[in-house]
Design an enzyme around this catalytic site. Structure first.
Site, mmCIF file in Angstrom:
data_model
loop_
_atom_site.group_PDB
_atom_site.id
_atom_site.type_symbol
_atom_site.label_atom_id
_atom_site.label_comp_id
_atom_site.label_asym_id
_atom_site.label_seq_id
_atom_site.Cartn_x
_atom_site.Cartn_y
_atom_site.Cartn_z
ATOM 1 N N VAL A 81 0.812 -1.223 0.000
ATOM 2 C CA VAL A 81 0.000 0.000 0.000
ATOM 3 C C VAL A 81 0.841 1.267 0.000
ATOM 4 O O VAL A 81 0.321 2.358 -0.286
ATOM 5 C CB VAL A 81 -0.982 0.032 1.201
ATOM 6 C CG1 VAL A 81 -1.997 -1.095 1.098
ATOM 7 C CG2 VAL A 81 -0.250 0.014 2.528
ATOM 8 N N ASN B 298 -7.789 -0.867 4.734
ATOM 9 C CA ASN B 298 -7.742 -1.535 6.023
ATOM 10 C C ASN B 298 -6.329 -1.941 6.437
ATOM 11 O O ASN B 298 -6.115 -2.348 7.570
ATOM 12 C CB ASN B 298 -8.651 -2.773 5.931
ATOM 13 C CG ASN B 298 -8.584 -3.672 7.126
ATOM 14 O OD1 ASN B 298 -9.006 -3.312 8.221
ATOM 15 N ND2 ASN B 298 -8.023 -4.859 6.930
ATOM 16 N N TYR C 294 1.778 5.142 15.498
ATOM 17 C CA TYR C 294 0.427 4.630 15.248
ATOM 18 C C TYR C 294 -0.600 5.726 15.523
ATOM 19 O O TYR C 294 -1.555 5.918 14.747
ATOM 20 C CB TYR C 294 0.182 3.424 16.149
ATOM 21 C CG TYR C 294 -1.078 2.648 15.885
ATOM 22 C CD1 TYR C 294 -1.185 1.779 14.799
ATOM 23 C CD2 TYR C 294 -2.176 2.760 16.736
ATOM 24 C CE1 TYR C 294 -2.343 1.047 14.567
ATOM 25 C CE2 TYR C 294 -3.335 2.033 16.516
ATOM 26 C CZ TYR C 294 -3.414 1.179 15.430
ATOM 27 O OH TYR C 294 -4.568 0.465 15.209
#
Length: 267
Positions: free
Chosen positions: A62, A88, A153
């Protein structure tokens, strides 16, 4: 069948498709006779997962912008349309300590944030050509309440939510709904290294199926730009963002944003 109803004839792409959320979502979409393309890194295990689910498998990194575009073009060429893209794919930091590992930080941001940006850019025109549809981004509660143990994150998921909210007006004008889902801790591989701590504390974690249900809801009935919080015992609820103080002019009145700066749906 409306453009926002998953069913026979619909085509959906799921990145990070062979992980916990991707598998659960694919199973539910296949039960509705949706054609599902699972995109993930190349491995025998990932190919077998897709085969077991009756889904097409596509190799995708990705973080490769061109690869995202090539995959969407291939899906559109093979199936004639793309109705929904579930962006996702995601990782967390491999360890949590007080040292800021810049290389690891950037890898998480590249996958969890820029992977979303590239995915939206690639899927957007195809979904518009199909008459509109949905883009659903897997974010996290960490994007709304940052985690001290994983700044990369937190930044990536917070950025993904901001990106969804920013893109919503222009995509809405094209007939495409973009939303974010923000699960709490869930029963997937991402918590494997701390799974014993959840068990010891008797802390409830979400099942992948619960998150997949929220992902389908986001396709069917999602509000443009919404960030849906998913928590055990709470269900799926839209997060309410607090407003910021508006600028005031010399007369003390709320200032009007210049037209050129307004999103398309506000002009």
């Amino acid at each position: 069948m409306t453009q926002n109803t998953p069913g026979p004839g619909s085509v959906a792409l799921i990145t990070g498709g062979t992980g916990g959320f991707g598998r659960a979502l694919a199973k539910k979409l296949r039960a509705r006779e949706v054609t599902v393309v699972l995109a993930d890194l190349d491995s025998e295990r990932n190919r077998q997962v897709a085969a077991d689910l009756g889904c097409e498998f596509a190799v995708l990194d990705v973080t490769d912008r061109a690869a995202n575009e090539d995959l969407v073009a291939r899906i559109e060429g093979d199936h004639g349309r793309l109705d929904a893209a579930y962006l996702n794919a995601g990782i967390s930091a491999a360890k949590s300590d007080d040292v800021l590992d810049i290389d690891e930080f950037m890898r998480v941001v590249e996958i969890d944030l820029f992977g979303v940006v590239y995915g939206v850019a690639a899927a957007r025109p195809a979904i518009a050509r199909a008459g509109g549809g949905a883009i659903v981004v897997t974010a996290s509660l960490a994007g709304l309440s940052p985690m001290a143990t994983d700044p990369g994150y937190s930044v990536a998921k917070g950025g993904a939510i901001a990106f969804v909210r920013s893109m919503a007006p222009r995509l809405t004008a094209e007939g495409t709904t973009i939303t974010a889902i923000c699960p709490g801790f869930a029963d997937t591989a991402i918590i494997d290294r701390i799974r014993d701590q959840f068990a010891a504390a008797e802390f409830p974690v979400l099942s992948a199926a619960e998150v997949a249900d929220a992902m389908i809801m986001a396709w069917e009935a999602g509000e443009p730009g919404a960030a849906y919080v998913i928590q055990p015992g709470v269900g799926t609820v839209p997060y309410k963002f607090k407003g910021v103080p508006a600028a005031r002019n010399a007369a003390g009145e709320t200032a009007v944003v210049p037209e050129a700066l307004r999103p398309p749906t506000m002009r």
